[in-house]
Design an enzyme around this catalytic site. Structure first.
Site, PDB file in Angstrom:
ATOM      1  CE1 TYR A 105       1.031   5.016   4.301  1.00  0.00           C
ATOM      2  CE2 TYR A 105       3.215   5.943   4.038  1.00  0.00           C
ATOM      3  CZ  TYR A 105       2.238   5.372   4.836  1.00  0.00           C
ATOM      4  OH  TYR A 105       2.480   5.163   6.173  1.00  0.00           O
ATOM      5  CE  LYS A 202       3.414  -1.102   3.269  1.00  0.00           C
ATOM      6  NZ  LYS A 202       4.476  -0.231   3.679  1.00  0.00           N
TER       7      LYS A 202
HETATM    8  O1  P1T Z   1       6.122   2.276   5.513  1.00  0.00           O
HETATM    9  P1  P1T Z   1       7.338   2.542   4.653  1.00  0.00           P
HETATM   10  O2  P1T Z   1       8.179   1.322   4.407  1.00  0.00           O
HETATM   11  O3  P1T Z   1       8.126   3.713   5.111  1.00  0.00           O
HETATM   12  O4  P1T Z   1       6.769   2.896   3.178  1.00  0.00           O
HETATM   13  C1  P1T Z   1       6.002   4.025   2.902  1.00  0.00           C
HETATM   14  C2  P1T Z   1       5.117   3.762   1.712  1.00  0.00           C
HETATM   15  C3  P1T Z   1       5.513   4.222   0.463  1.00  0.00           C
HETATM   16  N1  P1T Z   1       4.763   4.021  -0.643  1.00  0.00           N
HETATM   17  C4  P1T Z   1       3.593   3.349  -0.578  1.00  0.00           C
HETATM   18  C5  P1T Z   1       2.781   3.161  -1.825  1.00  0.00           C
HETATM   19  C6  P1T Z   1       3.147   2.850   0.643  1.00  0.00           C
HETATM   20  O5  P1T Z   1       1.980   2.185   0.659  1.00  0.00           O
HETATM   21  C7  P1T Z   1       3.924   3.043   1.833  1.00  0.00           C
HETATM   22  C8  P1T Z   1       3.483   2.567   3.158  1.00  0.00           C
HETATM   23  N2  P1T Z   1       2.137   2.203   3.189  1.00  0.00           N
HETATM   24  C9  P1T Z   1       1.477   1.684   4.278  1.00  0.00           C
HETATM   25  C10 P1T Z   1       2.042   1.477   5.478  1.00  0.00           C
HETATM   26  C11 P1T Z   1       0.057   1.359   4.046  1.00  0.00           C
HETATM   27  O6  P1T Z   1      -0.554   0.620   4.836  1.00  0.00           O
HETATM   28  O7  P1T Z   1      -0.487   1.839   3.037  1.00  0.00           O
END
Ligand code: P1T
Length: 390
Positions: A105, A202
């Site tokens: 990410y 998610k």
């Molecule tokens: O957005 P947040 O709750 O802070 O999480 C960060 C995060 C951590 N790890 C993974 C694999 C992620 O996909 C994400 C956040 N990702 C998105 C917002 C996205 O659209 O890929």
């Protein structure tokens, strides 16, 4: 006496672990303890709660539920996935090294590369699906090996057990970001990981209505360090956010089965379409990580990425013309989403060597009826390559 839900199956744990009826009222659902503080009978004499930055009963329920779901001794919830990631960086000291997946990410990369590195922590990127490359990149001063599997956005598969084996005689901890798989489909602690992290925003939350994060682990001294730093720095989730996440995880198993089934149908459809270049989905037998994914995951989850023939313009046109798939960042909710990683979720990796192709489109396949999802993608792709034109 409370029941030991750890003996129960995943679906049962998701509904009951940490969520016994409220002892005061009998409420079947854990209450939202919307309070910042707790009365003390005398100084230091209380029921275990003093102040809600430190602890809150709704959060405790989420901790217990998530520890039970990931098979860990403890869990800690955070205000976001990145707050969880940042809290883990407090395990590091100047001079330490982090090994990070070259496909992760964008926000994880941004935190390690642009924030943590300012405090004397070095990092390097490696393709974690290549075990020889991982072996070669581990340094004596490596203290965290940061695996995402499946990766975001290329859906590469990393062999968790094999990476854990590489670290057997090394002091580095193996962290697995389990966001794309969810606790239902993949259990990293059982495969040898030291810590599991989720953006609960998610699949765990599952309804695109809450931002949160969680870390699950076994070592008591790690919990102590993380709790100390979380309390000192303050990135805690509110009680309503914990409650929404608890409600989400109750249905995780059934949702993940439908996400996975719909994503497989979508991936197979895309693979045959003339407007589509490459399709990235670990559930396709031709995917290089398919056999590992079959071994370490219960199913292949709901994320599918693909390149659009015709490059950037065509990818933007596809991302802009679906109706059921809504154009938005994030993933893992019941509704389907489409996005352009290069311009959206992974814009922060531009110019780093870890950037994504500009013809890439990412789908978070939701749990709508598959016929509506297919019709939507068909009309969007046909706007780029009219039917019958190869
Ligand atoms: O957005 P947040 O709750 O802070 O999480 C960060 C995060 C951590 N790890 C993974 C694999 C992620 O996909 C994400 C956040 N990702 C998105 C917002 C996205 O659209 O890929």
């Amino acid at each position: 006496m409370t029941h030991d839900w750890r003996e129960a199956a995943f679906e049962t744990r998701a509904i009951h672990a940490g969520q016994d009826p409220d002892p005061v009222t009998g409420a079947v659902i854990t209450p939202i303890y919307q309070t910042s503080t707790y009365v003390q009978e005398a100084v230091g004499v209380h029921k275990g709660y003093e102040y809600s930055r430190t602890d809150n009963p709704t959060r405790t329920a989420l901790h217990e539920a998530m520890a039970a779901l990931e098979g860990g001794a403890w869990a800690l919830a955070y205000a976001s996935g990145l707050a969880a990631t940042q809290n883990l960086t407090y395990l590091l000291s100047p001079g330490d090294h982090v090994l990070l997946s070259d496909d992760a990410y964008g926000g994880t990369y941004r935190l390690i590369a642009k924030v943590t590195s300012r405090y004397g922590v070095d990092f390097s990127l490696v393709d974690m699906s290549d075990l020889d490359a991982v072996r070669g990149a581990i340094r004596p001063e490596t203290r965290l090996v940061w695996v995402e599997t499946p990766t975001n956005p290329y859906l590469k598969i990393v062999d968790i057990r094999a990476v854990a084996d590489l670290l057997t005689d090394h002091p580095a901890r193996l962290v697995v970001d389990n966001t794309f798989a969810s606790s239902y489909l993949q259990q990293p602690l059982a495969l040898g990981a030291d810590l599991v992290l989720h953006s609960t925003t998610k699949y765990l939350g599952g309804h695109s209505d809450v931002v949160g994060g969680i870390v699950v682990g076994n070592e008591p001294e790690v919990l102590e360090t993380l709790r100390f730093h979380q309390n000192a720095a303050g990135a805690v989730p509110g009680p309503f956010d914990c409650w929404l996440t608890l409600r989400g995880i109750k249905t995780l198993a059934v949702r993940m089965e439908r996400h996975s089934a719909n994503a497989r149908t979508v991936a197979e459809f895309l693979r045959e379409h003339d407007a589509v270049g490459r399709v990235f989905y670990p559930g396709l037998p031709g995917h290089p990580g398919h056999e590992i994914a079959k071994r370490q995951m219960r199913d292949f989850s709901g994320m599918v990425s693909f390149t659009v023939r015709g490059g950037y313009e065509a990818a933007m046109a596809v991302a802009g013309s679906t109706k059921v798939f809504q154009l938005a960042e994030s993933l893992g909710g019941v509704e389907s989403l489409i996005e352009h990683p290069g311009q959206m979720t992974h814009a922060s990796v531009a110019g780093t060597g870890a950037e994504v192709e500009d013809s890439l489109v990412r789908l978070s396949v939701g749990i709508e009826h598959e016929s509506d999802l297919m019709a939507d993608l068909r009309q969007a792709l046909e706007a780029v390559v009219p039917a019958g034109v190869a």
